[in-house]
Every structure is written in C-alpha cells, then in structure tokens.
Scaffold this motif. Structure first.
Motif, PDB file in Angstrom:
ATOM      1  N   TYR A 358       0.834  -1.207   0.000  1.00  0.00           N
ATOM      2  CA  TYR A 358       0.000   0.000   0.000  1.00  0.00           C
ATOM      3  C   TYR A 358       0.869   1.259   0.000  1.00  0.00           C
ATOM      4  N   HIS A 387      -4.170  -2.145  -5.276  1.00  0.00           N
ATOM      5  CA  HIS A 387      -3.749  -1.147  -4.291  1.00  0.00           C
ATOM      6  C   HIS A 387      -2.734  -0.182  -4.887  1.00  0.00           C
ATOM      7  N   ASP A 419      -5.549   3.995   4.998  1.00  0.00           N
ATOM      8  CA  ASP A 419      -5.821   3.514   3.637  1.00  0.00           C
ATOM      9  C   ASP A 419      -6.062   4.615   2.605  1.00  0.00           C
TER      10      ASP A 419
END
Length: 475
Positions: A358, A387, A419
């Motif tokens: 990520y 991602h 996120d």
C-alpha cells in the motif's frame, strides 16, 4: 453419458502414491518412510460407503506400513500392497466379488496404472498425473493427488448414484441475491472499497456511497472487525494521535468501527440509492454480526486467507465468498480453495488476485496471475483487488480477464487514516468505471465484419471492391 457410467460403479479402486498421497517422500527420525494423506480423501471413503454403497479398495506397489494403517483406519479391507501385476489383481478382485468391469472405477497416475485403467469401466487421474495417463483417463480431476483428488471422484459418484447432475466444476457465472451476475461475459463488477475510510463517521460513509453511485460503481464494500479479537493484546495500550485526540490503539480501533445502528442505516441507504453493499469480515464474531443483514456476498481479506475458522463460519452462511490472495503462496491459495470445496464442491466462490502493498509498485502487480488463476481454477470467476495509485493497470486487469475489480475509495487521499493514500478519489473512480466500460464495449465479439462507417473509406480508397459491397459502396 458420464453420469450413467458413474452410477453403475460399485467398487472404486485406487493407486496409493500420487493419488491418496502427494507422492512425496517423508522420513521419520529413525529413517522410516512416512506417507502424507489428506483427511478429505478419508471423508470421501466414508461418504462413498454411507451415501452410495460403494466399496473402496487399494492396489499399490508400495509396501509402506503407513498405507496399512491408513486402510485400517478407513476400514478398507480390499487392500493389495506390493503388487507387481495390477491387471491380474484387478481380474481376481472382480471375479471374486462377482463384478463386471463396468461396475469398477480406478484412479491412477502413472505408467504402471495404464493397463488397469483401460480395463476399468471408468478411469480417473489426478490433475498432476503424467500426460499420457491423462490421455487414457475417462476423467481428469481438478485436484492433485493427495490434495482432494479421491474426494472429488467420490463426490462425482455419489451425485450420479443420487441421480443428481454430475458437475466437475462450478458454474462460471454466479448470480447474487441482488440479481447482478458476476462471471465471464457479464459486465465487470466494480467495487468501491470504502473499508475504514469513513473514519468512523456515518456522514462520510453516506458521502462515499453517493460518490460511488455517481461514478456508476456496482458495489461499495466496508470492513467489519471485532477490535478485541483482531487487535493483538500487546498493542492495545500503545498510544496514538488521532482526529479525536491522543488515545490507546484499542480505543482508536473501537472508534472507527461501525455497529448495528450505522450498518442498519447503510443497509437502508444503499437500497434507496440502488447499489450493492457488503463487507470484509475479519473474525467469526463479525460474521455473526453481519448475518443480521442480507448482503449479496462475503469478502475474505488477503490477511485472512489462512484463517480456517473464519472461512468455515462464512461457509455456514451459504453466501458467495470472494477470496483475496495478497501476501499468499500458491500452496496457501490451494489450501483455502480446497477447504471451501471440501465443504461443498459447488459452493459459490470467487477468487481475486492481489498484492498486499500500500501503495503497490507496478512491477509487483503481476497481473498475469489473473490468467494463471483462471487456468488453475476453471469455472471460478477471477477478479482483481488493486492497491496501486494509477488507474490504467486496473483497466488492464479487466482486459486480462478480471470479472470483478476492487479499489479503495476515498473523498480525499490527504485525509487522516491508513488507507486513504492508496485510494481512488471520486473523479478518478468515475474515470475508472468509464474506461472499464469503454474497454468492454471495444472488446466486441471477435467476429470480423465490415461496418457501415467503413463503406465511405472503402469507396474512396480500395482498388477492387468485393461484389457483396459494390452496391453499398455506390450508395
């Protein structure tokens, strides 16, 4: 035709190494040779006996004591070990039991099984059998030897004896309870993963749902955890700076977790605006909680692929299951798939290729894994959970066969939270959906034709016009 042959089987004979075991060689501390058996195959023996009245027998050249112990445990009395001439043993068995060859099935995997496979009414081989055995076998299994191959054959025979449709693989297209279909030939199922990007705010969650609808996404997805289960105890009291002030990590995770009031509101809101919604559940209690809602499927996060208890709990719901495969080996993927299939060979199942970084660098996306998984698991819709920071690679995933795609979704990548940075903002998601739909339209049907729009250029540029188009070109 196959079902009729399977329904006549009264005795299923099998080789041992490469069929009931994985063919590997294992040694104990004293140097003795050990065998690794699959518990699902043992269940297959019992199910054949109890549900179809079919007896199991072993014919093997092996002399390992572990084969004898395994046969004793499974109550297999038709055991022939150290066999040099398998066809002769086959003839002796059917003569003694008063059976016809067409009433006997045999599972083999190597050259010494070829003759007996040709004598049996129906012959089977594991997916990893040597190629010339596959050429002889009536049925090539989807599972490898020692990894559920015997159980697969057993379930086929049981289905045939019950008069049920014999299916060697799942349907390629799965229809959700929302009426939407996922699979080859269907529009890509595009998931805007809100996850925990709502930051504990129901209003932000609603805004994200509205933006997903505006982008024409097919579904939104959240995450549901029980913090006391999912957060390691030694991390509970670690202090963190959050939008709500400085607090312990466990309190922070509680703060960002939605409960019954929030999800009841989300359920009603998504129905109102006409978009699917579902969650990734991270623990068994989360599944219990989510069963209060009639969501179309469950997602298993990559981190949970090895959580057998969680998978088993989801399977008990009967809802379609989407497995994500980031941070996983092929063996771990196989184990998860086999766990599902040991529960129900026809369980509605999806599998998503993913890399759990990520954000993920392009060189680690490995999009060809989509095709690898599709080839390895024919009939199971394969998708992609991305991602990365760009959009082009997700569109590329669709061109490579992804039947569904998932991207993290946020109002602003600069928002506080873990996120957001690897998420797509509303305008970007609109472009993503638009580009995927354009690619689907542009893919066409693969049939060559001359379009009306080409007649003008044909008239101006072509030297010789085919007779079938001369009149059209003149118009």
């Amino acid at each position: 035709m196959l079902a009729a042959k399977l329904s006549r089987i009264k005795l299923l004979l099998t080789d041992c190494d490469g069929v009931l075991t994985d063919g590997g060689v294992y040694y104990g501390e004293a140097g003795e040779e050990l065998k690794k058996f699959d518990i699902r195959d043992g269940m297959g023996v019992e199910r054949l006996r109890n549900l179809a009245g079919v007896t199991t027998g072993i014919i093997t050249g092996e002399l390992s004591p572990s084969v004898i112990r395994r046969a004793e445990k499974l109550k297999i009395t038709e055991l022939h070990i150290g066999v040099k001439d398998k066809p002769s043993v086959f003839q002796e068995i059917i003569s003694r039991l008063g059976l016809k060859p067409e009433e006997v099935g045999f599972i083999g995997d190597d050259v010494n099984d070829l003759e007996i496979m040709q004598m049996a009414g129906v012959s089977f081989c594991p997916a990893n059998a040597i190629f010339f055995v596959k050429d002889v076998a009536s049925v090539v299994c989807e599972n490898n030897g020692g990894s559920g191959c015997f159980r697969e054959v057993a379930e086929m025979i049981i289905a045939a004896r019950k008069g049920e449709k014999v299916s060697r693989q799942k349907n390629e297209v799965i229809t959700l309870n929302s009426g939407i279909k996922i699979g080859p030939g269907e529009p890509c199922y595009i998931i805007a993963e809100i996850g925990i990007n709502h930051n504990g705010s129901l209003e932000i969650a609603k805004q994200l749902i509205d933006e997903a609808v505006a982008a024409k996404a097919t579904a939104v997805k959240f995450q549901k955890r029980t913090p006391e289960i999912c957060v390691p105890k030694d991390q509970w009291e670690i202090m963190r700076d959050t939008p709500w002030g400085r607090m312990s990590y466990i309190d922070y995770k509680r703060k960002t977790e939605f409960g019954i009031v929030e999800y009841a509101t989300i359920d009603q809101y998504c129905k109102k605006v006409g978009i699917d919604w579902f969650v990734s559940t991270w623990d068994v209690e989360a599944v219990d909680f989510m069963e209060q809602f009639d969501t179309p499927l469950y997602k298993l996060a990559s981190a949970s692929l090895t959580d057998t208890q969680l998978i088993k709990r989801i399977l008990l719901t009967g809802k379609p299951l989407m497995l994500s495969t980031g941070m996983s080996t092929i063996k771990e993927i196989e184990d998860a798939m086999n766990l599902v299939w040991s529960f129900d060979r026809n369980y509605p199942l999806f599998i998503a290729h993913s890399t759990s970084a990520y954000p993920c660098k392009p060189e680690e996306l490995n999009l060809r894994m989509i095709q690898t998984l599709a080839a390895k698991y024919p009939g199971v819709p394969v998708g992609y959970s991305g991602h990365e920071t760009g959009l082009a690679t997700t569109v590329a995933a669709v061109t490579m066969g992804a039947t569904f795609v998932e991207r993290h979704f946020t109002l602003d990548r600069a928002m506080w939270g873990s996120d957001h940075a690897a998420s797509v903002e509303p305008q970007g998601f609109q472009r993503l959906v638009r580009d995927i739909r354009d690619v689907e339209i542009a893919a066409g049907d693969g049939i060559k034709r001359v379009y009306e729009s080409e007649l003008g250029p044909m008239k101006r540029l072509r030297v010789n016009i085919s007779d079938e188009y001369k009149e059209k070109a003149k118009a």
